[in-house]
Design a protein around this motif. Sequence first.
Motif, PDB file in Angstrom:
ATOM      1  N   TYR A  13       3.790  12.479 127.485  1.00 57.55           N
ATOM      2  CA  TYR A  13       4.664  11.836 126.494  1.00 57.55           C
ATOM      3  C   TYR A  13       3.841  11.431 125.274  1.00 57.55           C
ATOM      4  O   TYR A  13       2.618  11.296 125.372  1.00 57.55           O
ATOM      5  CB  TYR A  13       5.373  10.633 127.117  1.00 57.55           C
ATOM      6  CG  TYR A  13       6.500  11.033 128.054  1.00 57.55           C
ATOM      7  CD1 TYR A  13       7.692  11.547 127.547  1.00 57.55           C
ATOM      8  CD2 TYR A  13       6.373  10.900 129.430  1.00 57.55           C
ATOM      9  CE1 TYR A  13       8.725  11.923 128.403  1.00 57.55           C
ATOM     10  CE2 TYR A  13       7.403  11.271 130.284  1.00 57.55           C
ATOM     11  CZ  TYR A  13       8.577  11.777 129.765  1.00 57.55           C
ATOM     12  OH  TYR A  13       9.594  12.157 130.603  1.00 57.55           O
ATOM     13  N   ASP A  15       3.235   8.742 123.944  1.00 55.93           N
ATOM     14  CA  ASP A  15       2.366   7.554 124.107  1.00 55.93           C
ATOM     15  C   ASP A  15       1.156   7.842 124.997  1.00 55.93           C
ATOM     16  O   ASP A  15       0.385   6.948 125.329  1.00 55.93           O
ATOM     17  CB  ASP A  15       3.176   6.382 124.678  1.00 55.93           C
ATOM     18  CG  ASP A  15       3.617   6.610 126.126  1.00 55.93           C
ATOM     19  OD1 ASP A  15       3.345   7.703 126.681  1.00 55.93           O
ATOM     20  OD2 ASP A  15       4.217   5.695 126.720  1.00 55.93           O
ATOM     21  N   THR A  17       1.244   9.060 128.145  1.00 57.77           N
ATOM     22  CA  THR A  17       1.499   9.062 129.592  1.00 57.77           C
ATOM     23  C   THR A  17       1.571  10.505 130.104  1.00 57.77           C
ATOM     24  O   THR A  17       2.368  11.309 129.626  1.00 57.77           O
ATOM     25  CB  THR A  17       2.849   8.379 129.920  1.00 57.77           C
ATOM     26  OG1 THR A  17       2.848   7.087 129.352  1.00 57.77           O
ATOM     27  CG2 THR A  17       3.083   8.296 131.420  1.00 57.77           C
ATOM     28  N   ALA A  19       2.939  12.405 132.619  1.00 59.83           N
ATOM     29  CA  ALA A  19       3.953  12.256 133.668  1.00 59.83           C
ATOM     30  C   ALA A  19       3.887  13.406 134.667  1.00 59.83           C
ATOM     31  O   ALA A  19       4.068  13.206 135.872  1.00 59.83           O
ATOM     32  CB  ALA A  19       5.335  12.182 133.044  1.00 59.83           C
ATOM     33  N   PRO A  38       7.193   8.603 145.283  1.00 59.47           N
ATOM     34  CA  PRO A  38       7.461   7.220 144.867  1.00 59.47           C
ATOM     35  C   PRO A  38       7.828   7.145 143.393  1.00 59.47           C
ATOM     36  O   PRO A  38       7.609   8.110 142.639  1.00 59.47           O
ATOM     37  CB  PRO A  38       6.135   6.509 145.139  1.00 59.47           C
ATOM     38  CG  PRO A  38       5.107   7.581 145.132  1.00 59.47           C
ATOM     39  CD  PRO A  38       5.774   8.845 145.553  1.00 59.47           C
ATOM     40  N   SER A  39       8.351   6.029 143.000  1.00 58.63           N
ATOM     41  CA  SER A  39       8.750   5.795 141.613  1.00 58.63           C
ATOM     42  C   SER A  39       7.575   6.087 140.669  1.00 58.63           C
ATOM     43  O   SER A  39       6.450   5.682 140.938  1.00 58.63           O
ATOM     44  CB  SER A  39       9.177   4.335 141.494  1.00 58.63           C
ATOM     45  OG  SER A  39       9.673   4.110 140.225  1.00 58.63           O
ATOM     46  N   GLY A  40       7.871   6.832 139.619  1.00 59.38           N
ATOM     47  CA  GLY A  40       6.850   7.090 138.599  1.00 59.38           C
ATOM     48  C   GLY A  40       5.991   8.308 138.857  1.00 59.38           C
ATOM     49  O   GLY A  40       5.060   8.588 138.105  1.00 59.38           O
ATOM     50  N   CYS A  41       6.285   9.094 139.918  1.00 60.25           N
ATOM     51  CA  CYS A  41       5.406  10.227 140.238  1.00 60.25           C
ATOM     52  C   CYS A  41       5.737  11.470 139.416  1.00 60.25           C
ATOM     53  O   CYS A  41       5.038  12.479 139.518  1.00 60.25           O
ATOM     54  CB  CYS A  41       5.447  10.546 141.729  1.00 60.25           C
ATOM     55  SG  CYS A  41       7.001  11.271 142.261  1.00 60.25           S
ATOM     56  N   GLY A  42       6.821  11.430 138.614  1.00 63.80           N
ATOM     57  CA  GLY A  42       7.117  12.562 137.739  1.00 63.80           C
ATOM     58  C   GLY A  42       8.288  13.436 138.183  1.00 63.80           C
ATOM     59  O   GLY A  42       8.517  14.507 137.612  1.00 63.80           O
ATOM     60  N   LYS A  43       9.060  12.983 139.150  1.00 59.70           N
ATOM     61  CA  LYS A  43      10.188  13.792 139.652  1.00 59.70           C
ATOM     62  C   LYS A  43      11.241  14.010 138.563  1.00 59.70           C
ATOM     63  O   LYS A  43      11.670  15.128 138.299  1.00 59.70           O
ATOM     64  CB  LYS A  43      10.882  13.100 140.850  1.00 59.70           C
ATOM     65  CG  LYS A  43       9.969  12.647 141.951  1.00 59.70           C
ATOM     66  CD  LYS A  43      10.727  11.933 143.057  1.00 59.70           C
ATOM     67  CE  LYS A  43      11.382  10.619 142.711  1.00 59.70           C
ATOM     68  NZ  LYS A  43      10.452   9.499 142.457  1.00 59.70           N
ATOM     69  N   THR A  44      11.675  12.885 137.953  1.00 60.07           N
ATOM     70  CA  THR A  44      12.741  12.981 136.949  1.00 60.07           C
ATOM     71  C   THR A  44      12.277  13.787 135.739  1.00 60.07           C
ATOM     72  O   THR A  44      13.024  14.608 135.211  1.00 60.07           O
ATOM     73  CB  THR A  44      13.178  11.569 136.518  1.00 60.07           C
ATOM     74  OG1 THR A  44      13.763  10.939 137.659  1.00 60.07           O
ATOM     75  CG2 THR A  44      14.186  11.600 135.396  1.00 60.07           C
ATOM     76  N   THR A  45      11.046  13.567 135.326  1.00 61.89           N
ATOM     77  CA  THR A  45      10.531  14.319 134.182  1.00 61.89           C
ATOM     78  C   THR A  45      10.554  15.822 134.496  1.00 61.89           C
ATOM     79  O   THR A  45      10.943  16.637 133.658  1.00 61.89           O
ATOM     80  CB  THR A  45       9.096  13.847 133.842  1.00 61.89           C
ATOM     81  OG1 THR A  45       9.143  12.437 133.589  1.00 61.89           O
ATOM     82  CG2 THR A  45       8.546  14.563 132.638  1.00 61.89           C
ATOM     83  N   GLU A 160      18.775  11.807 142.145  1.00 64.30           N
ATOM     84  CA  GLU A 160      19.254  10.650 142.916  1.00 64.30           C
ATOM     85  C   GLU A 160      20.775  10.532 142.829  1.00 64.30           C
ATOM     86  O   GLU A 160      21.283   9.446 142.498  1.00 64.30           O
ATOM     87  CB  GLU A 160      18.617   9.356 142.397  1.00 64.30           C
ATOM     88  CG  GLU A 160      17.110   9.402 142.294  1.00 64.30           C
ATOM     89  CD  GLU A 160      16.395   8.658 143.415  1.00 64.30           C
ATOM     90  OE1 GLU A 160      17.072   8.184 144.346  1.00 64.30           O
ATOM     91  OE2 GLU A 160      15.162   8.595 143.364  1.00 64.30           O
TER      92      GLU A 160
END
Length: 349
Positions: A13, A15, A17, A19, A38-45, A160
Motif C-alpha cells: 500500500y 503507506d 504496508t 499486505a 489471522p486478521s491482517g495476514c492479507g486474505k482480503t487484499t 467472510e
Amino acid sequence: MAYLEIQGLQKTYPDGTEAVKGISLSVEEGEFIVLLGPSGCGKTTTLRMLAGLEIPTGGQIVLNDRNLTNLPSSHRDVGFVFQFYALYPHMTVAQNISFPLENMGVSKEDIAKQVSEVADRVGITALMSQYPGPLSGGDQQRVALARAMVRRPMLYLMDEPLGTLDADHRMEMREFIREQQTDTGVTTIYVTHDQEEAMALADRMVVMKEGHICQVGTPSEVYEDPSDPFVAHFVGSPGMNLLDAKLVAENGHLAIMANNIPIIAHLPTIEKLKPGSVTLGIRSEYLIPDAEGPIEGQIVLVEHLGAFVMVYIDTSWGRLVMRAPSAVDYEPGAPIRITYDPQHMKVFT
Ligand code: ATP
C-alpha cells in the motif's frame, strides 16, 4: 492445466504496508479454495486483487489463459459476496436477486424460475416482496448470497460471507454455499479466519500469515501434517499441543529429548539435520491416559463437549490438552500420567 494461476502476487500500500508479499497458487477448474489466516495476514487484499478492486504492485493473475492483472472489475466475470454487502435499497428482495440476470439479458421466465429456486434454497421466499432496509443483517446477507449465486460467473469470490449470521444460519448457509458451488462447478475463492469453516468448506485450504502462504493442502493434509508450528496451532480446535525439545547426538544417531525425557517420533527426512532446538507437536486426540506413561501432570480443567471431554493438564512440558472419551471421569486437581502415539508426534525443525 490450472484454471486460475496466481504468480508472485504482491500488494504494497502507498503507506508502505506490505499486505501481500509475492504469493503463488494454482487453482484447478471447479475447485473450492479457502484462504485462511489471522486478521491482517492479507486474505482480503488478495481477494480484492482477484476481484479487480485493488491493483497489484507485482505479479500476475491469469484466468483461463487470460491475464486479468490490470483488467477492471467489470471485465472479469466474477461474482462476489463480502461480509458487509450493500443491497439496492430501492429494489425489493426479488428485484435485487433478479438484477444480475436481467443485466445478462436472461429471459423473464428463466429469471423467475432461477430466482425462485435460489430463494427457496436460501430460505428467503417469504421475503421476496420486501425491501432490504428493515430486514435483519442475517436476512440481508442471505439475499446478498442469493444474488451472487443466482449467476454463474467464472469465479465466485467470497470474503467472510457468513460473518454476520448467527450459529444456526451459518451452518445452513455453509451447506447452501457448498451445495450450490458443487452443482454449478464455479471455481470459488473463499476468505475466512475461522478454521472450522475452512475445514468444512474447502477442497484445499491456503493458510496465510503476514502476507505469505504457509501451506496449501486438503483439510486433512493440513490438519494431519501441518508445515510448521504456526499452522499446527492455528488449524484444529484446539490447536496442536506444541512443546520445546532438543535433538541430541547419541551413538552416531540423533535422539529427541523433551525435558530430559526421550521422545519416540519420526524425524523429518531433511538433509543435514543437526543437533539443536526443535518443536514437537501432538494433537489432543493422540495423547492417551496411561498409568505408566512418561508424562506426569495435574488436571487443571475439564471441558465437556458431548461425546468427549477436553482435559487440560499442567505438565513439566507446559500445559497440554488431551481429548478423551466422556465416559471416564476426570477431576480438576487430580494427578494424571499420560503417553502419546509416536506415529503422530510431529517434529518441526
Ligand atoms: P482481516 O481478516 O482483519 O480483514 P486480512 O487477512 O483480510 O485481515 P487485509 O485486510 O488484507 O488482511 O490486510 C493486510 C494488511 O494490510 C493489514 O496490515 C492491513 O492493516 C493492511 N491494509 C489493508 N488495507 C490497507 C490500506 N488501504 N492501506 C494501508 N494498509 C492496508
